[in-house]
Scaffold this motif. Structure first.
Motif, PDB file in Angstrom:
ATOM      1  N   TYR A 220       9.145   4.412  16.069  1.00 43.76           N
ATOM      2  CA  TYR A 220       7.697   4.441  15.829  1.00 43.76           C
ATOM      3  C   TYR A 220       6.958   4.375  17.169  1.00 43.76           C
ATOM      4  O   TYR A 220       6.076   5.192  17.450  1.00 43.76           O
TER       5      TYR A 220
ATOM      6  N   ASP B 200      -3.264   7.326  11.990  1.00 39.17           N
ATOM      7  CA  ASP B 200      -4.216   6.233  12.274  1.00 39.17           C
ATOM      8  C   ASP B 200      -4.319   5.931  13.763  1.00 39.17           C
ATOM      9  O   ASP B 200      -5.416   5.774  14.298  1.00 39.17           O
ATOM     10  N   TYR B 201      -3.154   5.909  14.470  1.00 41.67           N
ATOM     11  CA  TYR B 201      -3.229   5.599  15.906  1.00 41.67           C
ATOM     12  C   TYR B 201      -3.619   6.828  16.728  1.00 41.67           C
ATOM     13  O   TYR B 201      -3.642   6.770  17.949  1.00 41.67           O
TER      14      TYR B 201
ATOM     15  N   CYS C 114       1.584  -0.447  15.816  1.00 41.18           N
ATOM     16  CA  CYS C 114       1.056   0.187  14.609  1.00 41.18           C
ATOM     17  C   CYS C 114      -0.445   0.410  14.712  1.00 41.18           C
ATOM     18  O   CYS C 114      -1.125  -0.231  15.510  1.00 41.18           O
ATOM     19  N   GLY C 115      -0.937   1.321  13.881  1.00 43.08           N
ATOM     20  CA  GLY C 115      -2.375   1.527  13.770  1.00 43.08           C
ATOM     21  C   GLY C 115      -2.963   0.513  12.792  1.00 43.08           C
ATOM     22  O   GLY C 115      -2.314  -0.474  12.434  1.00 43.08           O
ATOM     23  N   ILE C 116      -4.171   0.812  12.300  1.00 44.33           N
ATOM     24  CA  ILE C 116      -4.894  -0.156  11.477  1.00 44.33           C
ATOM     25  C   ILE C 116      -4.665   0.057   9.973  1.00 44.33           C
ATOM     26  O   ILE C 116      -4.987  -0.799   9.158  1.00 44.33           O
TER      27      ILE C 116
ATOM     28  N   GLY D 103       4.107   6.523   4.681  1.00 46.56           N
ATOM     29  CA  GLY D 103       4.276   5.468   5.678  1.00 46.56           C
ATOM     30  C   GLY D 103       4.943   5.996   6.933  1.00 46.56           C
ATOM     31  O   GLY D 103       4.889   7.180   7.248  1.00 46.56           O
ATOM     32  N   ALA D 104       5.634   5.090   7.619  1.00 47.18           N
ATOM     33  CA  ALA D 104       6.192   5.440   8.927  1.00 47.18           C
ATOM     34  C   ALA D 104       7.381   6.381   8.827  1.00 47.18           C
ATOM     35  O   ALA D 104       7.647   7.169   9.724  1.00 47.18           O
TER      36      ALA D 104
ATOM     37  N   HIS E  37       1.042   8.840  10.464  1.00 50.84           N
ATOM     38  CA  HIS E  37       1.056   8.889  11.934  1.00 50.84           C
ATOM     39  C   HIS E  37      -0.243   9.501  12.454  1.00 50.84           C
ATOM     40  O   HIS E  37      -0.262  10.234  13.439  1.00 50.84           O
TER      41      HIS E  37
ATOM     42  N   ASP F 297      -2.358  -0.052   7.543  1.00 53.26           N
ATOM     43  CA  ASP F 297      -1.698  -0.908   6.553  1.00 53.26           C
ATOM     44  C   ASP F 297      -2.476  -2.201   6.313  1.00 53.26           C
ATOM     45  O   ASP F 297      -2.739  -2.592   5.172  1.00 53.26           O
TER      46      ASP F 297
ATOM     47  N   ARG G 102       0.834  -1.203   0.000  1.00 54.62           N
ATOM     48  CA  ARG G 102       0.000   0.000   0.000  1.00 54.62           C
ATOM     49  C   ARG G 102       0.871   1.257   0.000  1.00 54.62           C
ATOM     50  O   ARG G 102       2.018   1.246   0.456  1.00 54.62           O
TER      51      ARG G 102
ATOM     52  N   GLY H 235      -1.697  11.500   5.257  1.00 52.00           N
ATOM     53  CA  GLY H 235      -2.240  11.170   6.578  1.00 52.00           C
ATOM     54  C   GLY H 235      -1.344  10.174   7.283  1.00 52.00           C
ATOM     55  O   GLY H 235      -1.758   9.057   7.589  1.00 52.00           O
TER      56      GLY H 235
HETATM   57  C1  GLA Z   1       3.224   2.336   9.662  1.00 51.41           C
HETATM   58  C2  GLA Z   1       2.121   1.743  10.527  1.00 51.41           C
HETATM   59  C3  GLA Z   1       0.767   2.400  10.216  1.00 51.41           C
HETATM   60  C4  GLA Z   1       0.849   3.909  10.214  1.00 51.41           C
HETATM   61  C5  GLA Z   1       2.032   4.381   9.383  1.00 51.41           C
HETATM   62  C6  GLA Z   1       2.261   5.861   9.480  1.00 51.41           C
HETATM   63  O1  GLA Z   1       3.060   1.994   8.327  1.00 51.41           O
HETATM   64  O2  GLA Z   1       2.030   0.368  10.350  1.00 51.41           O
HETATM   65  O3  GLA Z   1      -0.199   1.935  11.139  1.00 51.41           O
HETATM   66  O4  GLA Z   1       0.895   4.419  11.522  1.00 51.41           O
HETATM   67  O5  GLA Z   1       3.248   3.745   9.770  1.00 51.41           O
HETATM   68  O6  GLA Z   1       1.188   6.541   8.956  1.00 51.41           O
END
Ligand code: GLA
Length: 378
Positions: free
Chosen positions: A218, A32-33, A164-166, A329-330, A30, A168, A23, A28
């Motif tokens: 992270y 999601d969490y 991590c958040g949701i 991403g991260a 950092h 990914d 993906r 957007g």
């Molecule tokens: C990683 C995490 C995601 C998200 C991104 C930053 O990919 O797995 O949950 O926090 O970083 O947006």
């Protein structure tokens, strides 16, 4: 097929083929969490798997990206093991499937990936969701994609230890061809938006900069957001940092670092809303502006970019026809993305490649990407 049989031997059982995409998050990060909005697309780089059931309760996995063969005995307790390397991702998912009492069987699974590993395009989420999907389908389940993505996120949080958040796992499981996902990470309400960039293309630039200490940094960022939120909550009843009002951040968070982190979160969430509107209206210039602003916020306030990503973004933005660029991403290495006019792509590749090599001595891999369906059987 031949390679599969060479590795795992002959069997009467049928071999089935599956695919999980990586993906890109358009904007957007950092967020999601922190309960805000994100805008990912599942992309046409990913992992293909061939899978065949086994009757002895053993799951064997091999991948084209490493010599390591993973062997998991479903009769034994599955535990995290540093020496298992990438195998820990499927192991975490399998353990959770077992805990959810899904009667999974043994399997031989061969993975073939063209998704650069550890580059911020969700190679780990792709392995997790793919493993879960294959084993559930093999056990005869109709897969609930949202539930699967939540299970894989839990595996990453609890088994791997990355908070991590949701986003990914959701994007890998729920992607739809030619659509971006406007996902509210607090409610998990998701709107599919046509991902139509007209004469422009989505371009991914892999910095090939190793993402060192990315997991621990992270988790550190996430903890900083939680600290900021708890300061605000001493006076206001807010569900998450994205729903705090800007003056709350300014007045109640004194520490400079915590304030900068929360400032990023607040602005980034606004940029996502602007970007969604711009994409819906076909206003690509505004979309690009939001992406540029987002990169600066990630670099300066959230401090998750690095010299290499900044250079890629700068180089990309110096090319005529590129209307927006940002890390995705991260961060801490990994990939950046850009929106580039289709007629300028070849000039873009040459310029960015040359400039980046001169500045860093690293090679950049540049891909044109499309939005594709989430995990599926082929
Ligand atoms: C990683 C995490 C995601 C998200 C991104 C930053 O990919 O797995 O949950 O926090 O970083 O947006």
């Amino acid at each position: 097929m031949q390679q599969f049989k060479k590795i795992f031997g002959e069997s009467k059982q049928k071999i089935r083929t599956f695919f999980a995409p990586g993906r890109v998050n358009l904007i957007g990060d950092h967020i999601d969490y922190n309960g805000g909005m994100v805008l990912p697309v599942a992309i046409n780089l990913g992992i293909e798997a061939q899978a065949r059931p086994r009757e002895d309760g053993i799951i064997n996995m091999r991948s084209n990206i490493s010599e390591k063969r993973i062997s998991i005995d479903l009769q034994k307790e599955i535990q995290y093991s540093p020496s298992a390397g990438w195998g820990n991702y499927p192991m975490g998912v399998i353990r959770l499937l077992q805990m959810t009492h899904i009667p999974i069987q043994g399997a031989d699974i061969l993975l073939k990936s063209n998704l650069p590993v550890g580059s911020g395009l969700s190679s780990s989420a792709a392995v997790e969701v793919l493993t879960g999907y294959i084993l559930m389908r093999q056990a005869g389940y109709e897969v609930d994609r949202l539930a699967l993505s939540l299970l894989c996120q839990k595996a990453e949080n609890e088994f791997i230890g990355v908070q991590c958040g949701i986003m990914d796992q959701f994007a890998v499981a729920m992607g739809v061809k030619n659509k971006a996902m406007a996902l509210n990470c607090q409610t998990l309400e998701n709107n599919y938006i046509p991902f139509d960039l007209g004469d422009f293309k989505l371009v991914v630039m892999n910095s090939n900069k190793e993402r060192s200490l990315a997991d621990s940094k992270y988790n550190e960022r996430r903890a900083e957001c939680e600290q900021g939120l708890s300061l605000i909550r001493q006076q206001h009843d807010v569900p998450n940092l994205c729903e705090a009002e800007f003056p709350m951040i300014n007045e109640l968070i004194q520490d400079d670092i915590l304030k900068a982190r929360a400032t990023h979160v607040w602005w980034e969430n606004q940029y996502v809303h602007e970007a969604i509107e711009a994409l819906e209206e076909g206003d690509f210039i505004s979309l690009g502006e939001s992406m540029d602003a987002s990169h600066l916020s990630l670099a300066n306030d959230y401090e998750v970019s690095c010299d290499e990503l900044d250079m890629l973004v700068d180089a990309a933005r110096s090319v005529d026809g590129c209307i927006g660029a940002r890390m995705t991403g991260a961060g801490f290495g990994g990939c950046a993305i850009a929106i580039v006019h289709q007629d300028e792509i070849s000039k873009f590749k040459t310029y960015v490649g040359k400039h980046y090599k001169q500045a860093t001595n690293l090679h950049v891999d540049i891909y044109e990407c499309e939005a594709v369906d989430g995990v599926k059987e082929i």
